[in-house]
Design a protein around this motif. Structure first.
Motif, short mmCIF file in Angstrom:
data_model
loop_
_atom_site.label_atom_id
_atom_site.label_comp_id
_atom_site.label_asym_id
_atom_site.label_seq_id
_atom_site.Cartn_x
_atom_site.Cartn_y
_atom_site.Cartn_z
N ASP A 384 34.49 51.61 38.79
CA ASP A 384 33.86 52.93 38.75
C ASP A 384 33.61 53.49 40.15
O ASP A 384 33.62 54.71 40.34
CB ASP A 384 32.53 52.85 37.99
N SER A 385 33.40 52.60 41.12
CA SER A 385 33.12 53.05 42.49
C SER A 385 34.39 53.35 43.28
O SER A 385 34.32 53.77 44.43
CB SER A 385 32.31 51.98 43.22
N GLU A 451 33.40 44.36 45.19
CA GLU A 451 33.15 44.65 43.79
C GLU A 451 33.90 43.64 42.92
O GLU A 451 34.95 43.13 43.31
CB GLU A 451 33.61 46.07 43.45
N ARG A 453 34.85 42.89 38.59
CA ARG A 453 34.81 43.31 37.18
C ARG A 453 35.34 42.15 36.34
O ARG A 453 36.38 41.58 36.67
CB ARG A 453 35.63 44.57 36.96
N ASP A 718 26.25 40.67 24.92
CA ASP A 718 25.84 41.08 26.27
C ASP A 718 25.41 39.87 27.09
O ASP A 718 24.28 39.76 27.53
CB ASP A 718 24.70 42.10 26.19
N THR A 720 27.39 36.72 29.85
CA THR A 720 28.61 36.25 30.48
C THR A 720 28.87 34.81 30.06
O THR A 720 27.98 33.96 30.14
CB THR A 720 28.52 36.31 32.02
N ASP A 733 28.23 40.48 37.55
CA ASP A 733 27.13 40.60 36.60
C ASP A 733 26.95 42.04 36.10
O ASP A 733 26.50 42.26 34.97
CB ASP A 733 25.83 40.12 37.25
N ASP A 734 27.29 43.01 36.92
CA ASP A 734 27.04 44.41 36.55
C ASP A 734 28.18 45.02 35.76
O ASP A 734 27.97 45.95 34.97
CB ASP A 734 26.79 45.25 37.82
N ALA A 735 29.40 44.55 35.95
CA ALA A 735 30.57 45.10 35.26
C ALA A 735 31.25 43.97 34.50
O ALA A 735 32.11 43.28 35.04
CB ALA A 735 31.53 45.75 36.26
N ARG A 736 30.83 43.76 33.27
CA ARG A 736 31.35 42.64 32.51
C ARG A 736 31.49 43.03 31.04
O ARG A 736 30.79 43.90 30.54
CB ARG A 736 30.44 41.42 32.63
#
Length: 753
Positions: A384-385, A451, A453, A718, A720, A733-736
């Motif tokens: 996304d970034s 980053e 994913r 939700d 990992t 952790d944020d994009a999984r």
């Protein structure tokens, strides 16, 4: 003597002592340094002396030279040398990008007489490449050799069979005859007459699709353990027992194969095999046929008999075992005209699969996507970034730049300023402005930090209590540098990272011929930056990434849960009509969202919130029952998005029912739809519906289990299932996205009076 003289004398005395001591200290410190230097100089000499006596023989990649691109394949080397010498095997093979990936196996201690075989597993990244084999006694390379690797594409099935089974040989020939001479073969046969010669290294059999064994095939306990793990992780085992029941029962396979062999019997009728092969001839029997007595606790009877099944298939983990009670290589079946089709059925191979893929070539050519693995990697390799620029946008900026340095610069210096010689100033200014503008645009379009994913597919087999994990992670780098990436199953959700099944991490690439794809030829490009796998295989050291680039990695793990972990409690029953009854409760660390339960040709859907219309999650510890008012529909229609609509007739009165079906988008990037297609590929229609191949991820398809008294609970959670660290820090952790697939046993209802 006065104080001054005394002080002067004392100072001189100190200076004199200091001058006398320093050479002694230097000499004392120099002795160990000289000894270490001599040892360092002599070590290569000693190693080179060993190298003169070292011999390397029988370098084997794959199974007798056969391997598949992008999959773990065994490598074995025989080394003979001085007794007591400890050596390791170091193998360098390029990945799909051409970067050399280094793996080290061993060490092994030589005995001076017999050759010592060092075995490992490598992952070829290109169809045509080279592997550098080195025998190392750290830090010296004692011997080296370069071996050419000619890998097969994922579309080629690898069948390991005894060479005296004509049915499977003819079946492979029939499939290969459907391919064009320039194409890769549909099936490559491997001789399995001597299983004891096969490498027993972890993941060494991962590329095999089917293994066929006779009842008399000798299998050691170590290879039986390897075979058991291979089947549990998705392999297809075929056993031809026939008249060899006694030899089979004395071997280690009988201890775990889920179909029981209880003895020997004589048969005079094999007619129940004919319905499996339509339009086949009569099976003529002159004398009684010796057959095995089979008992099937759970699974599917493919061909019943008067005294037990003639042909049966049972689930085992995520794979299956198929047993024939009669011989295929001898007797009446060896002369039967339906033997080829029967062999294809036993191997769970669709003879029309090649034609279906050929029909989708036009769509593949337009989209550039021919494989589900490519979709998986595309869904992971986006951030996304990071603002991905379209090709048209890049072309537009290039055209603008050409206008600036061409016509606009000409109008400026010739027409407006009337100073043509000033172009020596304006042109460099345009170049600098373009460079600065491009740099600013690139910096604003890309992330300034590392980053990651992540996509996890977590499988649970409740019958055995074991679990399987396949994970992908994409790492984006804001600068050109090297990273250390480590993988481990997540203890927080009950996966036992301390088990013997440590798992492995490696590169991942699209199954395509284009840029960064696996289906392109290459070689060992020593000029490219290399990286190294850790000895345990759970980490990659010195992974090179260029500025504003990314790399996709994949990891595999299989093993038992952590102690005191109980994920599922279920008691599901087939009521005799194909409908499920019973109860189901899960104890996972979070609710299962967007879930459904598949069994046979039926899918059971969750209840919906009457106000919002959203499906309700399956909460932990909540009791769920598939019977009653639960919504259900046909599984294939659900997977393909079939809807029925009433349309008024253009002529006359009344309405017609119109059946609509969603087309599968080869450019799909939604992980949920992609993983659902991976999970139920054959149920959805395979290549006929998707227009894509699943060859590289074939073992992730669970369709075959739905006919073997197994139900599958599919959903999103939700949490990992895999943990990654980049340079020691947690990543992803944020994009999984984590999808759980739970295989549940289903028992048949017992008939009562």
């Amino acid at each position: 003597m006065n104080k001054a003289d005394s002080a002067s004398f004392a100072g001189g005395d100190c200076e004199s002592r200091s001058t006398e001591v320093r050479p002694q200290n230097v000499r004392r410190q120099a002795i160990p340094l000289l000894i270490a230097l001599c040892l360092w100089i002599l070590t290569p000499a000693v190693s080179l002396a060993h190298a003169d006596k070292l011999t390397v023989d029988n370098v084997t990649v794959g199974f007798s030279g056969t391997c598949r691109v992008g999959e773990w394949t065994p490598i074995a080397v025989d080394v003979t040398g001085p007794a007591g010498l400890s050596v390791s095997l170091r193998v360098t093979v390029p990945d799909a990008d051409g970067n050399p990936a280094i793996s080290t196996f061993g060490p092994a201690t030589l005995d001076g007489h017999e050759p010592r075989t060092i075995v490992g597993t490598i992952k070829p990244g290109q169809l045509q490449s080279e592997a550098r084999i080195e025998i190392v006694a750290e830090p010296t390379v004692l011997a080296s050799e370069t071996v050419a690797i000619s890998a097969l594409p994922h579309s080629t099935r690898l069948w390991a069979i005894p060479d005296e089974i004509p049915g499977f040989v003819d079946a492979a020939d029939s499939l290969n005859a459907r391919r064009a001479p320039s194409d890769a073969p549909a099936v490559r046969l491997l001789d399995v007459s001597d299983v004891g010669q096969w490498p027993a290294a972890p993941y060494a059999w991962a590329s095999l699709d089917v293994i066929v064994l006779r009842g008399s095939t000798t299998v050691s306990p170590a290879h039986s353990k390897m075979l058991r793990r291979w089947v549990h992780e998705g392999g297809r085992l075929i056993l031809l027992i026939g008249s060899e029941s006694e030899a089979y029962l004395e071997g280690p396979l009988a201890e775990w194969v889920p179909i029981e062999v209880s003895g020997q019997l004589e048969l005079r009728d094999l007619g129940m095999l004919r319905p499996l092969v339509p339009r086949s001839g009569t099976i003529r029997i002159r004398n009684p046929v010796s057959a095995a007595q089979l008992n099937l606790p759970a699974g599917q009877i493919l061909a019943p008999g008067n005294n037990g099944p003639l042909l049966a298939r049972a689930p085992f983990g995520f794979g299956s075992c198929t047993i024939s009670a009669v011989d295929l290589h001898d007797g009446p079946l060896a002369r039967w005209d339906g033997l080829v089709d029967l062999s294809l059925l036993m191997a769970e191979t669709d003879a029309d699969n090649t034609a279906a893929l050929t029909q989708s070539d036009s769509e593949i050519a337009l989209t550039g996507v021919s494989h589900l693995l490519t979709q998986v990697i595309s869904s992971v390799d986006r951030f996304d970034s990071v603002a991905a620029r379209s090709h048209w946008e890049v072309i537009g900026w290039l055209l603008l730049y050409l206008l600036l340095v061409g016509p606009i610069d000409y109008l400026l210096v010739h027409r407006l300023l009337r100073r043509p010689h000033w172009t020596w100033v304006t042109l460099p200014c345009w170049v600098v402005a373009g460079a600065v503008g491009g740099t600013i645009l690139a910096q604003n379009s890309n992330a300034s930090t590392v980053e990651a994913r992540q996509l996890d597919v977590w499988d649970i087999d409740t019958a055995s209590g074991r679990s399987r994990l396949r994970s992908w992670v994409s790492i984006f780098s804001p600068e050109t540098r090297r990273y250390e990436v480590a993988f481990a199953p997540n203890n927080a959700v009950g996966l036992n990272s301390g088990s013997n099944d440590a798992g492995r991490i490696a590169w991942a690439a699209p199954a395509e011929e284009g840029f960064r794809g696996q289906y392109r030829s290459g070689g060992l490009q020593l000029g490219r930056p290399s990286y190294r796998y850790s000895p345990e295989g759970q980490a990659i050291e010195n992974l090179p990434l260029n500025v504003w680039s990314s790399k996709v990695l994949t990891a595999d793990w299989a093993g038992a849960p952590a102690p005191q972990t109980d994920w599922i409690a279920s008691d599901l029953v087939d009521d005799g009509t194909g409908r499920l009854q019973g109860t189901l409760t899960h104890h996972l660390p979070g609710p299962i969202e967007e879930w459904f339960l598949a069994y046979g040709n039926t899918v059971y859907l969750p209840e919906e919130n009457r106000e919002t219309g959203e499906t309700l999650p399956l909460e932990p510890d909540a009791l769920w029952q598939p019977g009653g008012a639960i919504r259900s529909r046909m599984l294939k229609g659900f997977l393909t998005g079939v809807t029925l609509a009433l349309v008024k007739r253009q002529e006359g009165t009344g309405e017609d029912v119109v059946r609509n079906r969603e087309s599968y988008d080869p450019l799909e990037r939604d992980p949920y739809r992609i993983v659902r297609m991976l999970s139920f590929y054959e149920n959805a229609g395979g290549a006929d519906y998707a227009g894509l191949s699943n060859d590289a991820v074939r073992q992730l398809d669970l369709s075959h289990l739905l006919d073997l008294q197994r139900a599958i609970l599919f959903g999103r959670i939700d949490r990992t299932a895999a943990t990654y660290t980049i340079d020691g820090e947690s990543a992803g952790d944020d994009a999984r996205e984590t999808f759980v697939r739970i295989v549940l046993p289903v028992r048949r209802a017992v008939a009562t009076d």
